[in-house]
Motif scaffolding. Structure first.
Motif, short mmCIF file in Angstrom:
data_model
loop_
_atom_site.label_atom_id
_atom_site.label_comp_id
_atom_site.label_asym_id
_atom_site.label_seq_id
_atom_site.Cartn_x
_atom_site.Cartn_y
_atom_site.Cartn_z
N GLN A 216 -32.68 27.57 0.31
CA GLN A 216 -33.10 28.89 0.45
C GLN A 216 -33.04 29.38 -1.07
O GLN A 216 -31.99 29.41 -1.55
CB GLN A 216 -32.45 29.85 1.35
CG GLN A 216 -32.50 28.99 2.70
CD GLN A 216 -31.73 29.91 3.71
OE1 GLN A 216 -32.23 30.77 4.32
NE2 GLN A 216 -30.42 29.41 4.05
N ILE A 217 -34.12 30.13 -1.23
CA ILE A 217 -34.02 31.16 -2.61
C ILE A 217 -34.58 32.56 -2.32
O ILE A 217 -35.95 32.53 -2.01
CB ILE A 217 -34.71 30.56 -3.62
CG1 ILE A 217 -34.17 29.24 -3.94
CG2 ILE A 217 -34.80 31.21 -5.03
CD1 ILE A 217 -35.05 28.44 -5.20
N LEU A 232 -40.34 24.77 -8.56
CA LEU A 232 -39.88 24.80 -7.22
C LEU A 232 -40.47 23.72 -6.33
O LEU A 232 -39.78 23.48 -5.29
CB LEU A 232 -40.20 26.43 -6.92
CG LEU A 232 -39.49 27.50 -7.50
CD1 LEU A 232 -40.33 28.76 -7.39
CD2 LEU A 232 -38.02 27.48 -7.43
N LEU A 238 -36.08 22.39 -0.17
CA LEU A 238 -36.54 23.73 0.01
C LEU A 238 -37.35 24.21 1.20
O LEU A 238 -38.46 23.59 1.62
CB LEU A 238 -37.59 24.31 -1.27
CG LEU A 238 -37.63 25.77 -1.34
CD1 LEU A 238 -36.33 26.39 -1.78
CD2 LEU A 238 -38.54 25.95 -2.93
N ASN A 240 -37.07 27.95 2.42
CA ASN A 240 -37.50 29.28 2.31
C ASN A 240 -37.41 29.84 0.91
O ASN A 240 -36.47 29.63 0.30
CB ASN A 240 -36.42 29.82 3.29
CG ASN A 240 -36.68 29.74 4.73
OD1 ASN A 240 -37.25 30.29 5.34
ND2 ASN A 240 -35.74 28.75 5.23
N LEU A 241 -38.54 30.43 0.58
CA LEU A 241 -38.62 31.13 -0.90
C LEU A 241 -39.26 32.34 -0.72
O LEU A 241 -40.45 32.62 -0.20
CB LEU A 241 -39.36 30.08 -1.66
CG LEU A 241 -39.92 30.58 -2.96
CD1 LEU A 241 -38.45 30.84 -3.69
CD2 LEU A 241 -40.92 29.73 -3.74
N ILE A 243 -39.99 35.57 -2.98
CA ILE A 243 -40.20 36.09 -4.36
C ILE A 243 -40.79 37.34 -4.40
O ILE A 243 -41.03 37.77 -5.61
CB ILE A 243 -40.80 35.05 -5.24
CG1 ILE A 243 -42.01 34.49 -4.75
CG2 ILE A 243 -39.57 33.85 -5.39
CD1 ILE A 243 -43.15 35.28 -5.05
N LEU A 256 -46.77 23.80 -4.43
CA LEU A 256 -45.74 24.98 -3.81
C LEU A 256 -46.49 25.31 -2.46
O LEU A 256 -45.62 25.40 -1.48
CB LEU A 256 -45.30 26.23 -4.73
CG LEU A 256 -44.14 26.85 -4.50
CD1 LEU A 256 -42.87 25.86 -4.28
CD2 LEU A 256 -43.75 27.92 -5.19
N LEU A 261 -43.73 26.68 3.00
CA LEU A 261 -42.29 27.25 2.89
C LEU A 261 -42.30 28.40 4.07
O LEU A 261 -43.73 28.74 4.50
CB LEU A 261 -42.05 27.67 1.59
CG LEU A 261 -41.94 26.74 0.48
CD1 LEU A 261 -41.74 27.26 -0.94
CD2 LEU A 261 -40.69 25.71 0.94
N ASN A 262 -41.40 28.82 4.34
CA ASN A 262 -40.99 30.24 5.22
C ASN A 262 -41.65 29.92 6.54
O ASN A 262 -41.87 31.01 7.37
CB ASN A 262 -41.59 31.39 4.75
CG ASN A 262 -41.08 31.70 3.25
OD1 ASN A 262 -40.01 31.31 2.90
ND2 ASN A 262 -41.90 32.24 2.28
N VAL A 342 -45.71 32.60 1.05
CA VAL A 342 -44.73 32.93 -0.09
C VAL A 342 -45.06 34.26 -0.90
O VAL A 342 -44.09 34.74 -0.82
CB VAL A 342 -44.94 31.83 -1.32
CG1 VAL A 342 -44.05 32.29 -2.41
CG2 VAL A 342 -44.50 30.36 -0.65
#
Length: 697
Positions: A216-217, A232, A238, A240-241, A243, A256, A261-262, A342
């Protein structure tokens, strides 16, 4: 009653403490502390754990806690009403402590600096800690796995020394006031699974993080810039991101997007406002049966993986379900993909009710713009809208009387605004107009603005990075109350305040950083004088960008320096007058001596040729004496006076005397006695020192 019991009873403070104790077993001087609610001991009745979290205790943490026995391993005081400061002695003296959780209280003051090689969990989140993290934070904390200070008021920057916590699995610094960049050295945290830095004031780019376990970031809600780095996509774990709500440009890299993600955020209908709190994303092992984290605490296996509290406080990310969070599934009317999951692309904004900058996204309306990834809104390009945003954000009602509030006055005729022949705003100059508030990001969309002068007001907040979009030649934000850092994009923009001239690009040319000052609030390295931003002294401080003096506590010092300077000036004036009168006396003396010589020569010519040489000496002695007076009839002195001067004067010439020196006449006489020239020194010291900061090259 044991020493440990006496110290623990220090938590019972006032009537609230008495009532709290009456509602629990023990907590008095008549029973053994090992029988009290919330207290655990080992087989030898030695204190090992304090767990009174969520009990509505109202108290300060006693300094005496630092004297609790070395067998104490776990302190859980979360979710109470603890107030006051956290004693540094506890962080320094409880050397065998493994877990400390004082989250969700009202503790304030400096963040304690821990010096304990056995600590594994440090949770200070959701309090009121302020100031900065010490530069040595992380030194000696090689076992720490969770470091959580979310939801405080911590400023300053992220210390690079945090990279020394090499076993760290969760680093949570979210929801503070941290500025500066994300240290590259965090890449050394090779066990890290969760990096939470959201909702701060961080600038710069996202550093390369080659950390295999990283799941997670969270870096949303900062002022990070540049593009979204493609590395990334190479993080295998990975999931969850986030930004969004930064100043990132470009697009989400295709690789990516392919990671989808997420997904948990969207598939379970979890609102990111809930998910941003790591305590929501992590749950206790006992409740969900998540895999235990290994614990290899060496001193005593009793406090290893089988320990109940240790297992409860080690948390991992778990899947959310509709039943668990009670939220219905979001009804999307557009297709979600791996990219807008994202961040919404540039030119779009998030239409979610929380406006978090991710799907669902909508295109900006006509005459509106958004140059960033993951934006929550678009900005109007119409001049009236931009100026209104600036006016409202700077408390325009207090300074903008007249043309600014009169819609009938054309924009180009409003006070402080200059336009070109095509009615495009090219200059805004509102120096010293009592502006108070923040600088609107919308100013960055005045596409032709070349000069922006907002100096000498009461503006606060940070410098908008959108200003780097402007064709600026002049930018003056000095003399305000701005904090943070100059956006990197502005630092490396050629032409602003001649930045880049002679090959020099420097943030100081835009504005002196916090802790430094100059007469103009910025550096001018291209001029002949090469004006630099100078550091304030240790006793002083400059808490704002673009400071022209060292402010804050240094105001008193500045007054002191002013008084000292005034004293020095008075002394110099006195000395000047003194030298003036002495110089006048010397000139008078020389003139009189010259006259005496002329008279003596005239008298000599009147003697007969047969007079002997002694007559000449007598005339010289009677005509002039070393006291500076004229002797004999020509000088207006009696014969007796002339005789006395002649017989007692033995000094040859004028005595040499330096400032600050007393020098007697030679042979103990002559010259009318001893002469004393002494400059009076202010403040009783040997010298005059002006408190001026050193200039470092």
């Amino acid at each position: 009653m044991s020493r440990s019991a006496a110290i623990l009873l220090e938590l019972l403070q006032g009537d609230e403490g008495v009532k709290w104790a009456q509602e629990r077993n023990g907590w008095d001087s008549t029973t053994n502390e090992c029988e009290w609610d919330g207290i655990e001991c080992d087989s030898a009745n030695r204190l090992t754990e304090i767990n009174i979290e969520g009990t509505n205790l109202i108290a300060t943490i006693p300094e005496l806690f630092s004297q609790l026995p070395a067998t104490l391993r776990h302190i859980f005081l979360a979710d109470n009403k603890l107030h006051g400061t956290f004693p540094q002695s506890i962080a320094s003296n409880l050397h065998n402590l493994v877990q400390l959780d004082v989250s969700s209280n009202y503790l304030r003051g400096d963040v304690p600096h821990f010096e304990n090689s056995y600590l594994e969990v440090i949770n200070l989140s959701h309090n009121q800690f302020s100031n900065k993290l010490k530069e040595s934070t992380g030194v000696g904390l090689r076992r720490v796995r969770i470091f959580d200070v979310e939801g405080n008021r911590i400023g300053g920057t992220i210390p690079e020394s945090m990279a020394l916590m090499t076993n760290l699995m969760e680093l949570n610094l979210s929801n503070n006031k941290l500025g500066g960049s994300i240290p590259d050295k965090l890449n050394k945290l090779q066990q890290l699974e969760g990096l939470f830095l959201s909702n701060n004031q961080l600038i710069g780019s996202i550093p390369e993080l080659d950390i295999v376990p990283l799941k997670q970031i969270f870096v949303h809600g900062n002022a990070l810039s540049g593009s979204l780095p493609s590395f990334l996509a190479n993080l295998p774990a990975l999931e969850n991101l986030f930004i969004d709500n930064n100043k990132l440009t470009g697009t989400v890299p295709a690789k990516l997007c392919d990671k989808n993600l997420n997904e948990r955020f969207f598939s379970a209908g979890v609102n990111k406002i809930d998910a941003v709190d790591v305590d929501d994303y992590f749950t206790s092992i006992d409740d969900d049966g998540i895999e235990d984290i290994d614990d290899d605490f060496e001193p005593d296996d009793e406090y290893g993986p089988d320990n109940r509290r240790n297992r409860q406080r080690q948390r991992r990310l778990v899947s959310w379900s509709d039943e668990r969070n009670g939220k219905r599934r979001l009804d999307y009317n557009e297709r979600r993909d791996g990219c807008n999951s994202v961040a919404c692309p540039a030119g779009y904004y998030s239409t979610d009710e929380t406006k978090v900058g991710i799907f669902p996204c909508a295109k900006c309306e006509l005459d509106h713009i958004n140059p960033y990834l993951g934006a929550k809104e678009c900005h109007g390009l119409e001049l009236h809208e931009i100026l209104k945003s600036f006016y409202d954000g700077t408390s325009g009602q207090s300074w903008g009387e007249g043309s600014w509030v009169d819609d009938s006055v054309p924009i180009c005729e409003k006070e402080g605004i200059t336009c070109d022949s095509q009615q495009r705003i090219i200059e805004i100059n509102l120096r010293g107009k009592d502006l108070s508030g923040t600088i609107s990001e919308d100013l960055g969309y005045l596409q032709h603005l070349k000069s922006l002068v907002l100096a000498d007001n009461s503006l606060y907040g940070t410098v908008p990075s959108t200003l780097h979009f402007l064709p600026l030649e002049t930018l003056d934000i000095s003399g305000n109350k701005l904090t943070g850092f100059v956006p990197p994009e502005l630092c490396f923009k050629h032409g602003v305040n001649e930045n880049g001239k002679n090959g020099i690009l420097n943030c100081d040319i835009i504005s002196c950083p916090v802790g430094k000052f100059s007469a103009t609030g910025r550096a001018d390295l291209g001029s002949d004088q090469k004006l630099k931003c100078m550091p304030c002294t240790v006793q002083e401080e400059s808490v704002y960008l673009g400071s022209k003096i060292c402010s804050g506590s240094s105001l008193k010092n500045a007054a002191s320096r002013a008084n000292l300077q005034a004293t020095a000036n008075k002394s110099l004036i006195f000395t000047a007058f003194f030298l003036f009168f002495v110089s006048g006396g010397i000139i008078f003396f020389l003139v009189q001596r010259s006259r005496a010589h002329r008279f003596a020569v005239q008298d000599i010519h009147q003697f007969d040729d047969d007079d002997d040489e002694n007559d000449f000496e007598n005339v010289w002695a009677s005509g002039f004496n070393d006291s500076g007076g004229l002797g004999g009839p020509r000088g207006g002195a009696s014969s007796e006076e002339s005789s006395y001067s002649s017989n007692t004067s033995s000094t040859k010439g004028f005595p040499t005397t330096m400032l600050g020196e007393t020098r007697p006449g030679e042979d103990g006489g002559g010259g009318g006695g001893n002469m004393e020239w002494k400059m009076q020194k202010p403040m009783g010291g040997d010298s005059i020192w002006l408190d001026v900061p050193k200039i470092h090259g």
